[in-house]
Write a protein that holds these residues in place. Structure first.
Motif, PDB file in Angstrom:
ATOM      1  N   THR A   1       0.827  -1.217   0.000  1.00 24.74           N
ATOM      2  CA  THR A   1       0.000   0.000   0.000  1.00 24.74           C
ATOM      3  C   THR A   1       0.856   1.260   0.000  1.00 24.74           C
ATOM      4  O   THR A   1       0.399   2.316  -0.426  1.00 24.74           O
ATOM      5  N   LEU A   2       2.102   1.137   0.438  1.00 23.75           N
ATOM      6  CA  LEU A   2       2.981   2.307   0.539  1.00 23.75           C
ATOM      7  C   LEU A   2       3.255   2.929  -0.828  1.00 23.75           C
ATOM      8  O   LEU A   2       3.251   4.149  -0.977  1.00 23.75           O
ATOM      9  N   TYR A   3       3.481   2.100  -1.827  1.00 21.64           N
ATOM     10  CA  TYR A   3       3.796   2.671  -3.141  1.00 21.64           C
ATOM     11  C   TYR A   3       2.651   3.527  -3.656  1.00 21.64           C
ATOM     12  O   TYR A   3       2.860   4.589  -4.243  1.00 21.64           O
TER      13      TYR A   3
ATOM     14  N   ARG B   1       2.780  10.552   7.833  1.00 17.80           N
ATOM     15  CA  ARG B   1       2.754   9.145   8.233  1.00 17.80           C
ATOM     16  C   ARG B   1       3.435   8.273   7.174  1.00 17.80           C
ATOM     17  O   ARG B   1       4.201   7.361   7.488  1.00 17.80           O
ATOM     18  N   VAL B   2       3.166   8.563   5.908  1.00 15.98           N
ATOM     19  CA  VAL B   2       3.758   7.788   4.813  1.00 15.98           C
ATOM     20  C   VAL B   2       5.278   7.946   4.817  1.00 15.98           C
ATOM     21  O   VAL B   2       6.015   6.976   4.657  1.00 15.98           O
ATOM     22  N   TRP B   3       5.753   9.175   5.038  1.00 17.01           N
ATOM     23  CA  TRP B   3       7.196   9.405   5.100  1.00 17.01           C
ATOM     24  C   TRP B   3       7.818   8.647   6.270  1.00 17.01           C
ATOM     25  O   TRP B   3       8.926   8.123   6.159  1.00 17.01           O
ATOM     26  N   GLN B   4       7.098   8.583   7.397  1.00 17.97           N
ATOM     27  CA  GLN B   4       7.605   7.821   8.544  1.00 17.97           C
ATOM     28  C   GLN B   4       7.686   6.334   8.215  1.00 17.97           C
ATOM     29  O   GLN B   4       8.684   5.676   8.537  1.00 17.97           O
ATOM     30  N   GLU B   5       6.655   5.809   7.577  1.00 18.83           N
ATOM     31  CA  GLU B   5       6.669   4.397   7.170  1.00 18.83           C
ATOM     32  C   GLU B   5       7.789   4.143   6.162  1.00 18.83           C
ATOM     33  O   GLU B   5       8.453   3.103   6.204  1.00 18.83           O
ATOM     34  N   PHE B   6       7.998   5.097   5.270  1.00 21.92           N
ATOM     35  CA  PHE B   6       9.072   4.993   4.284  1.00 21.92           C
ATOM     36  C   PHE B   6      10.429   4.938   4.994  1.00 21.92           C
ATOM     37  O   PHE B   6      11.293   4.125   4.634  1.00 21.92           O
ATOM     38  N   GLY B   7      10.614   5.778   6.015  1.00 28.26           N
ATOM     39  CA  GLY B   7      11.862   5.758   6.788  1.00 28.26           C
ATOM     40  C   GLY B   7      12.094   4.405   7.442  1.00 28.26           C
ATOM     41  O   GLY B   7      13.219   3.884   7.453  1.00 28.26           O
ATOM     42  N   LYS B   8      11.031   3.813   7.966  1.00 30.85           N
ATOM     43  CA  LYS B   8      11.134   2.477   8.571  1.00 30.85           C
ATOM     44  C   LYS B   8      11.508   1.434   7.520  1.00 30.85           C
ATOM     45  O   LYS B   8      12.288   0.519   7.787  1.00 30.85           O
ATOM     46  N   LEU B   9      10.937   1.577   6.328  1.00 26.16           N
ATOM     47  CA  LEU B   9      11.258   0.652   5.239  1.00 26.16           C
ATOM     48  C   LEU B   9      12.744   0.734   4.898  1.00 26.16           C
ATOM     49  O   LEU B   9      13.416  -0.296   4.760  1.00 26.16           O
TER      50      LEU B   9
ATOM     51  N   SER C   1      14.814  -0.909   7.602  1.00 23.11           N
ATOM     52  CA  SER C   1      14.714  -2.368   7.570  1.00 23.11           C
ATOM     53  C   SER C   1      15.482  -2.945   6.387  1.00 23.11           C
ATOM     54  O   SER C   1      16.119  -3.999   6.511  1.00 23.11           O
ATOM     55  N   MET C   2      15.456  -2.273   5.251  1.00 24.40           N
ATOM     56  CA  MET C   2      16.209  -2.759   4.094  1.00 24.40           C
ATOM     57  C   MET C   2      17.712  -2.696   4.371  1.00 24.40           C
ATOM     58  O   MET C   2      18.463  -3.584   3.959  1.00 24.40           O
ATOM     59  N   GLU C   3      18.147  -1.667   5.095  1.00 22.63           N
ATOM     60  CA  GLU C   3      19.561  -1.585   5.466  1.00 22.63           C
ATOM     61  C   GLU C   3      19.923  -2.707   6.432  1.00 22.63           C
ATOM     62  O   GLU C   3      20.980  -3.315   6.322  1.00 22.63           O
ATOM     63  N   TRP C   4      19.017  -2.999   7.389  1.00 23.63           N
ATOM     64  CA  TRP C   4      19.245  -4.102   8.334  1.00 23.63           C
ATOM     65  C   TRP C   4      19.333  -5.421   7.580  1.00 23.63           C
ATOM     66  O   TRP C   4      20.241  -6.230   7.826  1.00 23.63           O
ATOM     67  N   ILE C   5      18.418  -5.655   6.658  1.00 23.34           N
ATOM     68  CA  ILE C   5      18.420  -6.908   5.901  1.00 23.34           C
ATOM     69  C   ILE C   5      19.700  -7.022   5.073  1.00 23.34           C
ATOM     70  O   ILE C   5      20.290  -8.096   4.972  1.00 23.34           O
ATOM     71  N   SER C   6      20.154  -5.912   4.515  1.00 23.92           N
ATOM     72  CA  SER C   6      21.404  -5.933   3.748  1.00 23.92           C
ATOM     73  C   SER C   6      22.584  -6.297   4.647  1.00 23.92           C
ATOM     74  O   SER C   6      23.503  -7.009   4.222  1.00 23.92           O
ATOM     75  N   LYS C   7      22.575  -5.812   5.889  1.00 27.64           N
ATOM     76  CA  LYS C   7      23.632  -6.192   6.840  1.00 27.64           C
ATOM     77  C   LYS C   7      23.548  -7.683   7.153  1.00 27.64           C
ATOM     78  O   LYS C   7      24.571  -8.366   7.227  1.00 27.64           O
ATOM     79  N   VAL C   8      22.336  -8.187   7.356  1.00 28.13           N
ATOM     80  CA  VAL C   8      22.143  -9.618   7.589  1.00 28.13           C
ATOM     81  C   VAL C   8      22.725 -10.396   6.413  1.00 28.13           C
ATOM     82  O   VAL C   8      23.394 -11.415   6.603  1.00 28.13           O
ATOM     83  N   ALA C   9      22.484  -9.917   5.203  1.00 31.07           N
ATOM     84  CA  ALA C   9      22.982 -10.606   4.004  1.00 31.07           C
ATOM     85  C   ALA C   9      24.496 -10.746   4.044  1.00 31.07           C
ATOM     86  O   ALA C   9      25.040 -11.792   3.669  1.00 31.07           O
ATOM     87  N   GLU C  10      25.178  -9.708   4.527  1.00 34.76           N
ATOM     88  CA  GLU C  10      26.637  -9.749   4.610  1.00 34.76           C
ATOM     89  C   GLU C  10      27.121 -10.858   5.530  1.00 34.76           C
ATOM     90  O   GLU C  10      28.125 -11.500   5.263  1.00 34.76           O
TER      91      GLU C  10
ATOM     92  N   ASN D   1      18.852   3.956  -5.008  1.00 37.75           N
ATOM     93  CA  ASN D   1      17.881   4.486  -5.968  1.00 37.75           C
ATOM     94  C   ASN D   1      16.803   5.309  -5.269  1.00 37.75           C
ATOM     95  O   ASN D   1      16.382   6.358  -5.776  1.00 37.75           O
ATOM     96  N   LEU D   2      16.347   4.840  -4.137  1.00 36.77           N
ATOM     97  CA  LEU D   2      15.353   5.602  -3.370  1.00 36.77           C
ATOM     98  C   LEU D   2      15.943   6.912  -2.885  1.00 36.77           C
ATOM     99  O   LEU D   2      15.262   7.944  -2.902  1.00 36.77           O
ATOM    100  N   GLY D   3      17.201   6.891  -2.475  1.00 35.99           N
ATOM    101  CA  GLY D   3      17.870   8.124  -2.040  1.00 35.99           C
ATOM    102  C   GLY D   3      17.927   9.153  -3.159  1.00 35.99           C
ATOM    103  O   GLY D   3      17.697  10.349  -2.934  1.00 35.99           O
ATOM    104  N   ILE D   4      18.197   8.704  -4.361  1.00 35.26           N
ATOM    105  CA  ILE D   4      18.232   9.611  -5.517  1.00 35.26           C
ATOM    106  C   ILE D   4      16.845  10.183  -5.768  1.00 35.26           C
ATOM    107  O   ILE D   4      16.684  11.393  -5.981  1.00 35.26           O
TER     108      ILE D   4
END
Length: 188
Positions: A96-98, A108-116, A119-128, A144-147
């Motif tokens: 629903t976020l997209y 609220r959407v920006w806050q949820e986006f920040g959490k996303l 979490s993606m950074e955490w998952i990337s660390k887990v991947a390492e 890409n999202l940062g850009i």
């Protein structure tokens, strides 16, 4: 108080060096048994924050501290299981976020986006640390999202979530699906 680390029991006096003593015992157990430290169980309740603060707050009421120590393989499996649970629980929200970004994001959407992003950074660390980079590394999507954020392009943010992140989450969930009641993962 009683400390249990790697199956050994220790009686620890409640004094000024108690925390240092606990940490030294845990550190020695880690080295001796090639284990990974995950946290503590204090009076039967899991605890992952600052042990010194907990002891300062509840010192005299603490009867037992158990160091949660896992083998590398146990830690890897539990961590990947946590990632799978997170992805399964977050997928409906991300789906629903997209749309919220296409419609014009609220605070609220920006806050949820920040959490996303977090979490993606955490998952990337887990991947390492779990040799799972092939399907859990989201660094490119975060870039890409940062850009898109820097360009204030909310439509592009929605597109990245819809066409890049959601399919990757779905594929990761599929890849992490348990073969044996949530205990064995096929990550190849």
């Amino acid at each position: 108080m009683k400390l249990i680390a790697a199956g050994q029991e220790y009686i620890i006096e409640n004094n000024s060096v108690m925390i240092e003593t606990i940490l030294n015992i845990v550190d020695q157990a880690l080295r001796d048994h090639s284990l990974v430290f995950c946290g503590f169980e204090v009076n039967g309740e899991e605890f992952y924050d600052d042990l010194a603060q907990l002891v300062a707050d509840r010192g005299e009421t603490i009867e037992t501290i158990v160091a949660i120590l896992l083998t590398q393989e146990q830690w890897r499996r539990e961590t990947l299981h946590s990632v799978k649970e997170y992805l399964q629980n977050s997928l409906p929200l991300v789906e629903t976020l997209y749309q919220d970004f296409y419609d014009g994001p609220s605070e609220r959407v920006w806050q949820e986006f920040g959490k996303l992003i977090e979490s993606m950074e955490w998952i990337s660390k887990v991947a390492e640390y779990t040799d799972s980079q092939a399907f859990l590394d989201y660094q490119e999507e975060v870039r890409n999202l940062g850009i898109a954020v820097s360009q204030q392009d909310t439509g592009q943010i929605g597109d990245i979530i819809q066409y890049e992140i959601i399919p990757r989450f779905e594929k990761a969930i599929e890849t992490l699906s348990a073969k044996d009641g949530g205990k064995a993962f096929d990550i190849n």
